[in-house]
Design a protein around this motif. Structure first.
Motif, short mmCIF file in Angstrom:
data_model
loop_
_atom_site.label_atom_id
_atom_site.label_comp_id
_atom_site.label_asym_id
_atom_site.label_seq_id
_atom_site.Cartn_x
_atom_site.Cartn_y
_atom_site.Cartn_z
N UNK A 247 0.85 -1.19 0.00
CA UNK A 247 0.00 0.00 0.00
C UNK A 247 0.88 1.24 0.00
N UNK A 248 0.44 2.29 -0.68
CA UNK A 248 1.24 3.51 -0.76
C UNK A 248 0.67 4.65 0.08
N UNK A 249 -0.48 4.41 0.73
CA UNK A 249 -0.98 5.30 1.80
C UNK A 249 -1.24 6.72 1.34
N UNK A 250 -2.01 6.88 0.27
CA UNK A 250 -2.38 8.24 -0.11
C UNK A 250 -3.65 8.69 0.60
N UNK A 251 -4.24 7.80 1.43
CA UNK A 251 -5.44 8.17 2.17
C UNK A 251 -5.47 7.38 3.48
N UNK A 252 -6.42 7.72 4.34
CA UNK A 252 -6.65 6.97 5.58
C UNK A 252 -8.04 6.37 5.52
N UNK A 253 -8.21 5.16 6.10
CA UNK A 253 -7.15 4.26 6.54
C UNK A 253 -6.29 3.83 5.36
N UNK A 254 -5.05 3.49 5.63
CA UNK A 254 -4.10 3.26 4.53
C UNK A 254 -4.49 2.09 3.65
N UNK A 255 -5.29 1.15 4.18
CA UNK A 255 -5.73 0.01 3.35
C UNK A 255 -6.62 0.45 2.19
N UNK A 256 -7.19 1.66 2.27
CA UNK A 256 -8.04 2.15 1.17
C UNK A 256 -7.21 2.75 0.03
N UNK A 257 -5.92 2.83 0.22
CA UNK A 257 -5.07 3.43 -0.81
C UNK A 257 -4.79 2.43 -1.92
N UNK A 258 -4.04 2.86 -2.93
CA UNK A 258 -3.61 1.95 -3.99
C UNK A 258 -2.53 1.01 -3.47
N UNK A 259 -2.54 -0.19 -3.98
CA UNK A 259 -1.47 -1.15 -3.77
C UNK A 259 -0.70 -1.26 -5.08
N UNK A 260 0.62 -1.15 -4.97
CA UNK A 260 1.47 -1.23 -6.16
C UNK A 260 2.21 -2.56 -6.14
N UNK A 261 2.23 -3.22 -7.28
CA UNK A 261 2.94 -4.48 -7.41
C UNK A 261 4.34 -4.26 -7.95
N UNK A 262 5.32 -4.96 -7.38
CA UNK A 262 6.71 -4.87 -7.81
C UNK A 262 7.27 -6.28 -8.02
N UNK A 263 8.21 -6.37 -8.95
CA UNK A 263 9.00 -7.59 -9.12
C UNK A 263 10.46 -7.22 -9.12
N UNK A 264 11.27 -7.95 -8.37
CA UNK A 264 12.70 -7.68 -8.34
C UNK A 264 13.35 -8.11 -9.64
N UNK A 265 14.22 -7.27 -10.16
CA UNK A 265 14.98 -7.58 -11.37
C UNK A 265 16.44 -7.83 -11.01
N UNK A 266 17.15 -8.45 -11.90
CA UNK A 266 18.56 -8.73 -11.67
C UNK A 266 19.40 -7.48 -11.77
N UNK A 267 20.67 -7.58 -11.37
CA UNK A 267 21.57 -6.41 -11.46
C UNK A 267 21.81 -6.03 -12.92
N UNK A 268 22.13 -4.76 -13.11
CA UNK A 268 22.46 -4.29 -14.46
C UNK A 268 21.28 -3.81 -15.27
N UNK A 269 20.07 -3.84 -14.73
CA UNK A 269 18.88 -3.36 -15.44
C UNK A 269 18.78 -1.84 -15.28
N UNK A 270 17.90 -1.25 -16.06
CA UNK A 270 17.69 0.20 -15.97
C UNK A 270 17.15 0.60 -14.60
N UNK A 271 16.39 -0.29 -14.01
CA UNK A 271 15.85 -0.08 -12.67
C UNK A 271 15.90 -1.40 -11.93
#
Length: 660
Positions: free
Chosen positions: A443-467
């Motif tokens: 959750x990124x907590x743009x509102x209260x309660x924080x569970x009502x905010x957007x949830x962002x999904x991430x995946x870890x990438x290997x070293x040497x990537x742009x991000x």
């Protein structure tokens, strides 16, 4: 349960567009990743090395965020807790705090101490003026808060025994033995830096798509300090282990909150209460619990190694290390009560829930909760998540876990905004991790309660990537579309909690809290919802306002407050009494009795006072029979026998979180 899932519209290659390199030093990188569709962002530290060798860059890159974040939050809460004491008590307990932290420092690993020094050195090199002593102490305060709670409990039960325990470890610092009330006040103040939480571990066998899921709410009184600057800390080590810790600026041991590693482990830490606290071990033999769990991510390759690390290192306070292993489809709850370590539960190809009470035999003997409603709510949350995981076995996915952790079901009474629900008004973050795929939702907590905010999904990438990470998309928790105003009302209750934390000692402060509670009630009523937490806490604070007005000589104003409070309590009883738990009906009678006793004698109704007291005593006796280990019930029993209630009202805690 209905499902809601919104993927960000990402063009080929645009997964990196929302992550921008902000700082780089000696090959260590600081990215800022924008949450799609929101104004919120998350810091990502892509670091090569372990804890101590990379801590410097965390401090250097995030100086401004650290100074305004949890570091400041712990300091503010600690200063406020000590300022509530009289000068003599403050001097006593500051000396005891020094003793306890001196002992912690002598017991923890050189790696931890070096990491703290490097983090502080990075801060200083970035221009920070935060002194080392204050910075170092802050990192031990969560363990000290458990110690303070434990001392309060033991001194309530046996003041001499409790004082002797302090004296045994802190004789050179000890300057008095009248510590029971000071420890109580201090413990109440320090509860705001604690870490409550609900956890879910759903095996691959129980999931919809064959991937183990590990989720947690991070519930803390540091709301307002934690969530503004959330941080993903990636440690890529030469030993082949890569870990991802999910935390906040200044928590370089972010895996002590939540995290995963590339061996398929996922972890979360959950705080409890115990009489079995420890203060000192031989040099370097232990560590504070959040750092110990972070070390598990950096060093353990499977669940057995993780358990062995915890059993070897032990600890100071009361904790559960909740760990899942995607390789073996296992999960375990390892309970720690001082130097007692118990693998309380372990499951394979199944599921586990987690809340904030001990379940192991040895640890349960030392564990307790500070109030009956805390006892009820931690068990209600655990029962709710385990019942629903069992019902939906084989259908669980990341969205399901987000929905469950963002829920508003009280297992004892049904739909409710807050109290015994998985969503707490002080939930600062929610994390759902899939360690086998090295991906997570937060959750990124743009509102209260924080569970009502957007949830962002991430995946870890290997070293040497742009991000270092790929953004998978965004989602939100499911909400009943027929009750939009009810959900909107919840933010006002959260704001009331924050207002009360900031000032509950002045009439002006209470008025700000009351106004926000009233707004919450009015907003919920737009959907036809009459919320017990909003209504009861409004009346509860009105009685406190009356007590303060009596102390200030404003008796007419106090009488008006008391009349309004009783009217609201009567309305709650009439509308909801049959659906409430016995403890809630007891609270209604207790506060109607207290309100009646505070009225001017000429305006008191002795008959009403006697009836409220008798009804409260009857309900309380039943609760004591059912929960004989809950010590607060005996305090309440004593207070009901007292004729003068003014100072009892003034000293009583206001607990918006557990609705007491």
């Amino acid at each position: 349960m209905k499902r809601l899932f919104i993927l960000a519209l990402l063009l080929p290659g645009s997964a990196f567009a929302d992550c921008v390199l902000k700082n780089e030093l000696q090959g260590q990188k600081h990215f800022v990743c924008q949450a799609p569709g929101t104004s919120k962002s998350v810091h990502v530290l892509d670091l090569n090395g372990g804890f101590s060798e990379t801590a410097y860059f965390h401090g250097y890159f995030l100086k401004k965020e650290i100074e305004a974040g949890v570091l400041k939050g712990v300091q503010v809460r600690t200063e406020r807790a000590f300022s509530a004491l009289d000068k003599k008590s403050q001097d006593q307990l500051l000396l005891i705090k020094k003793c306890v932290i001196d002992n912690y420092r002598a017991s923890v690993s050189d790696e931890f101490k070096t990491g703290l020094k490097n983090l502080h050195r990075g801060l200083k090199d970035a221009g920070s003026q935060v002194p080392w002593t204050a910075f170092e102490e802050t990192n031990y305060m969560v363990e000290f808060s458990i110690f303070a709670d434990s001392m309060q409990r033991q001194m309530d039960e046996s003041p001499r025994k409790g004082a002797m325990k302090v004296f045994a470890s802190c004789a050179p610092y000890f300057i008095g033995n009248t510590l029971a009330k000071p420890f109580k006040l201090l413990a109440q103040g320090l509860r705001s830096i604690k870490m409550g939480c609900t956890g879910i571990s759903a095996s691959a066998s129980s999931s919809r798509d064959g991937a183990l899921l590990h989720g947690r709410n991070f519930d803390t009184g540091l709301l307002g300090f934690y969530e503004p600057e959330q941080v993903i800390v990636i440690n890529r080590q030469k030993n082949g282990t890569t870990s991802v810790g999910l935390g906040s600026a200044g928590l370089h041991y972010a895996g002590g909150i939540s995290g995963i590693n590339n061996h398929g482990l996922s972890v979360s830490l959950h705080e409890l209460q115990t009489e079995g606290t420890q203060i000192r071990y031989d040099r370097g033999e232990s560590d504070i619990a959040p750092y110990l769990l972070h070390s598990v991510l950096l060093k353990a390759r499977n669940l057995n190694e993780a358990i062995a690390m915890i059993q070897t290192r032990k600890g100071f306070g009361a904790w559960t290390f909740f760990i899942s292993d995607a390789k073996t489809d296992e999960s375990a709850s390892i309970e720690l009560s001082g130097d007692t370590v118990v693998v309380a539960r372990r499951a394979q190809n199944k599921f586990l829930g987690q809340s904030n009470h001990f379940l192991g035999g040895k640890t349960s003997q030392e564990g307790y909760e500070y109030s009956l409603n805390k006892t009820l709510e931690t068990r209600a949350r655990l029962a709710h998540v385990e019942r629903t995981m069992n019902e939906d076995f084989g259908k669980i996915d990341a969205q399901w876990v987000i929905n469950r952790l963002s829920g508003h079901t009280d297992e004892l009474v049904g739909a409710r905004s807050f109290g015994r629900t998985t969503t707490k008004l002080y939930t600062a973050a929610t994390h759902v991790m899939q360690p086998g795929r090295m991906q997570w939702w937060m959750s990124v907590a743009e509102t209260y309660p924080t569970n009502r905010s957007h949830f962002v999904g991430f995946r870890l990438l290997g070293p040497g990537q742009k991000a270092p990470v790929e953004i998978l998309g965004t989602t939100k928790a499911w909400e009943d579309p027929t009750k939009p105003a009810w959900y909107d009302s919840m933010k006002y209750y959260v704001k009331a909690y924050l207002a009360n934390e900031q000032d509950h000692s002045t009439i002006a402060g209470l008025d700000r809290t009351l106004a926000l509670l009233e707004t919450a009630s009015v907003t919920a009523a737009q959907d036809g919802v009459f919320e017990f937490p909003y209504e009861f806490m409004w009346a509860r604070i009105k009685v406190l306002r009356a007590a303060k007005n009596i102390m200030a000589g404003q008796r007419d104003m106090a009488y008006s407050d008391l009349t309004e409070a009783q009217e609201r309590l009567n309305t709650i009883s009439a509308r909801m009494g049959s659906s409430l738990h016995d403890y809630e009906n007891f609270q209604l009678d207790l506060w109607r009795f207290r309100a009646e006793t505070l009225k001017p004698q000429a305006k008191q109704s002795r008959a009403a006072q006697g009836a409220f007291r008798q009804e409260a005593q009857g309900l309380l006796q039943g609760l004591i029979s059912k929960y004989p280990r809950q010590s607060e019930l005996y305090d309440l029993q004593w207070s009901l026998g007292e004729e003068a209630q003014l100072y009892i009202v003034l000293d009583a805690e206001i607990r918006l979180g557990t609705v007491e």
